[in-house]
Write an enzyme that holds these catalytic residues in place. Structure first.
Site, PDB file in Angstrom:
ATOM      1  N   LYS A   1      -0.017   3.773  -2.696  1.00 19.71           N
ATOM      2  CA  LYS A   1      -1.051   4.806  -2.614  1.00 19.71           C
ATOM      3  C   LYS A   1      -0.472   6.215  -2.544  1.00 19.71           C
ATOM      4  CE  LYS A   1      -4.680   1.908  -0.555  1.00 19.71           C
ATOM      5  NZ  LYS A   1      -4.037   0.611  -0.281  1.00 19.71           N
TER       6      LYS A   1
ATOM      7  N   LYS B   1       3.572   6.234   5.183  1.00 22.43           N
ATOM      8  CA  LYS B   1       2.539   5.298   4.713  1.00 22.43           C
ATOM      9  C   LYS B   1       2.941   3.877   5.044  1.00 22.43           C
ATOM     10  CE  LYS B   1      -1.302   4.248   2.694  1.00 22.43           C
ATOM     11  NZ  LYS B   1      -1.356   3.033   3.531  1.00 22.43           N
TER      12      LYS B   1
ATOM     13  N   SER C   1      -5.921   3.666   4.460  1.00 26.39           N
ATOM     14  CA  SER C   1      -5.403   2.839   3.366  1.00 26.39           C
ATOM     15  C   SER C   1      -6.525   2.079   2.660  1.00 26.39           C
ATOM     16  CB  SER C   1      -4.349   1.844   3.891  1.00 26.39           C
ATOM     17  OG  SER C   1      -3.556   1.341   2.835  1.00 26.39           O
TER      18      SER C   1
ATOM     19  N   SER D   1       0.784  -1.244   0.000  1.00 27.48           N
ATOM     20  CA  SER D   1       0.000   0.000   0.000  1.00 27.48           C
ATOM     21  C   SER D   1       0.811   1.287   0.000  1.00 27.48           C
ATOM     22  CB  SER D   1      -0.951   0.016   1.197  1.00 27.48           C
ATOM     23  OG  SER D   1      -2.059  -0.824   0.942  1.00 27.48           O
TER      24      SER D   1
END
Length: 462
Positions: free
Chosen positions: A86, A253, A141, A83
């Protein structure tokens, strides 16, 4: 005597610039948009602080503004990002949308997720603003949010993936291929710590991103189909209040899939030094300890040093630099100034005097005369620029210079008399070389004649 000394300094600096411009200097760990050669092993620089051992198979620790690498491990090896993908989706949203645009959620965006994928329970037909989508994307997320944003911008997720890859290439990435906006596992969806660092350096310039990404909790208001509010919290433990908080951390993140393992990006700032830490393919038990160990290493064993406050190789009130390629003859009163907002990042045990520098004049920018690149035992640690301006009034009085408060500059002015002195010195040196060459030839010729005469004399008396 003073003018002659200046002329010698001019000759030396121009020689240095030309030599450095012709030498191919490759800095193994400079993060920039240019191609650099990087070892796939842990950073190995003489007298570099000993780095901590980490579990993650790939990692990179850089200073955000300069791109100076403080630690690297397999930073160019391709990995599955999960993720942290993203972050690229967020960048494209910020570059292509306004925060108040409404994003519709299609059936495909919502129901194409595999079982267990993170989400915030959006229903087909719901609409969220771009701003609320970004909170769901970066804090929770949410994968359906990534899908909907991709469709909103490009029509399809496939088209959005093309946009993602093109933007990564613009940033200088060479080992990245994204095929979806979320980071859910696909064999051909991969990147490297190096490429993600390029993305992160671009992202943290965006104030809207920093505001949203640094938020630890948020409430998405009711929508056209959902009357209830949706409270969400960041998945990044180092940003949360409490025992897991890392002092100075302000964004980043998380990512995880069974195949990618745990991935984590963290931004942190202490003592005016901003670090970006990227760890890929670690595990749940070590991803945060890997990150905190690397951040502690960076903040504890390195320091930021101002170049303009420390540089003594160039005395800008005395030394002169000229370059006929820079239209000095058309603009007889150019000035050079050293950029002040430039720093090197070096071990705390090192001094600025330990650094080596090279000058490069092959720069296609009008107001940059030369770039000064600094290295520590061959490792890139920072750079500064010599900036130039020109005066249209010949022999005019020197104007009062009032530097910008945030960018004080050291000023140097070059007059036509200096150019004449330099040209004269070059001519004299050439004449001296020619004279010495002719003198040597004449001496050898006289010696050969004397030798022949001795031989003839010996023959006559035999």
């Amino acid at each position: 005597m003073k003018q002659h000394r200046k002329s010698i300094i001019i000759l030396f600096l121009i020689f240095n610039i030309f030599i450095s411009a012709t030498v191919s200097s490759v800095y193994a760990t400079e993060i920039s948009g240019e191609t650099a050669a990087v070892s796939d092993n842990i950073l190995d620089v003489a007298d570099w602080p000993t780095a901590p051992e980490i579990v993650g198979e790939s990692a990179l620790l850089i200073e955000a503004e300069s791109g100076v690498v403080l630690y690297e491990k397999n930073s160019r090896t391709t990995m599955y990002p999960a993720s942290i993908t993203k972050l690229m989706t967020a960048l494209l949203v910020l570059e292509n949308c306004t925060l108040d645009e409404m994003v519709p959620f299609s059936t495909n965006a919502v129901f194409s997720l595999p079982a267990g994928a993170s989400h915030i329970a959006i229903n087909p037909g719901e609409e969220l603003s771009v701003e609320h989508c970004l909170y769901g994307l970066l804090l929770a997320s949410a994968n359906e949010v990534a899908n909907a944003l991709a469709e909103h911008i490009s029509g399809t997720m496939e088209n959005f993936a093309t946009l993602m890859n093109n933007r990564m290439k613009e940033l200088g990435a060479t080992n990245t291929n994204f095929v979806n906006p979320s980071g859910l596992h696909e064999e051909e969806h991969y990147t490297t710590c190096y490429d993600m660092a390029l993305l992160c350096r671009e992202l943290i310039k965006n104030k809207t991103f920093l505001k949203i990404n640094g938020t630890t909790s948020y409430v998405i208001p009711s929508t056209n189909l959902q009357p209830l509010k949706r409270p969400i919290n960041t998945t990044h433990k180092l940003l949360r209040n409490g025992s897991t908080n890392y002092s100075g951390a302000f964004g980043g993140k998380t990512g995880h899939t069974d195949i990618a393992g745990n991935t984590l990006i963290t931004f942190a700032k202490r003592n005016d030094m901003t670090l970006i830490c990227i760890v890929m393919k670690s595990d749940a038990n070590h991803i945060y300890s890997d990150t905190t160990s690397l951040l502690d290493y960076g903040f504890s064993y390195f320091k930021e040093v101002s170049i303009s406050d420390s540089e003594i190789s160039f005395d800008f009130t005395e030394n002169l630099i000229s370059n006929s390629d820079y239209s000095l003859y058309n603009n007889p009163n150019p000035t050079l100034s050293l950029s002040d907002n430039s720093y090197v990042y070096i071990p705390i045990t090192a001094d600025f005097e330990d650094l080596e520098y090279t000058l490069s004049s092959n720069i296609d920018t009008d107001n940059i005369f030369s770039k000064i690149t600094y290295t520590y035992n061959g490792h890139f640690v920072g750079e500064a620029y010599l900036l130039t301006t020109t005066s249209e009034i010949h022999n005019s009085p020197k104007p009062e210079v009032i530097p910008d408060e945030e960018t004080p500059l050291k000023i140097i002015e070059i007059h036509t008399t200096h150019i004449i002195i330099f040209a004269s010195a070059v001519i004299l040196i050439i004449l001296l070389i020619v004279y010495l060459k002719l003198t040597r030839v004449a001496r050898i010729r006289r010696k050969r004649i004397r030798h022949q005469r001795r031989l003839q004399h010996q023959k006559l008396h035999k």
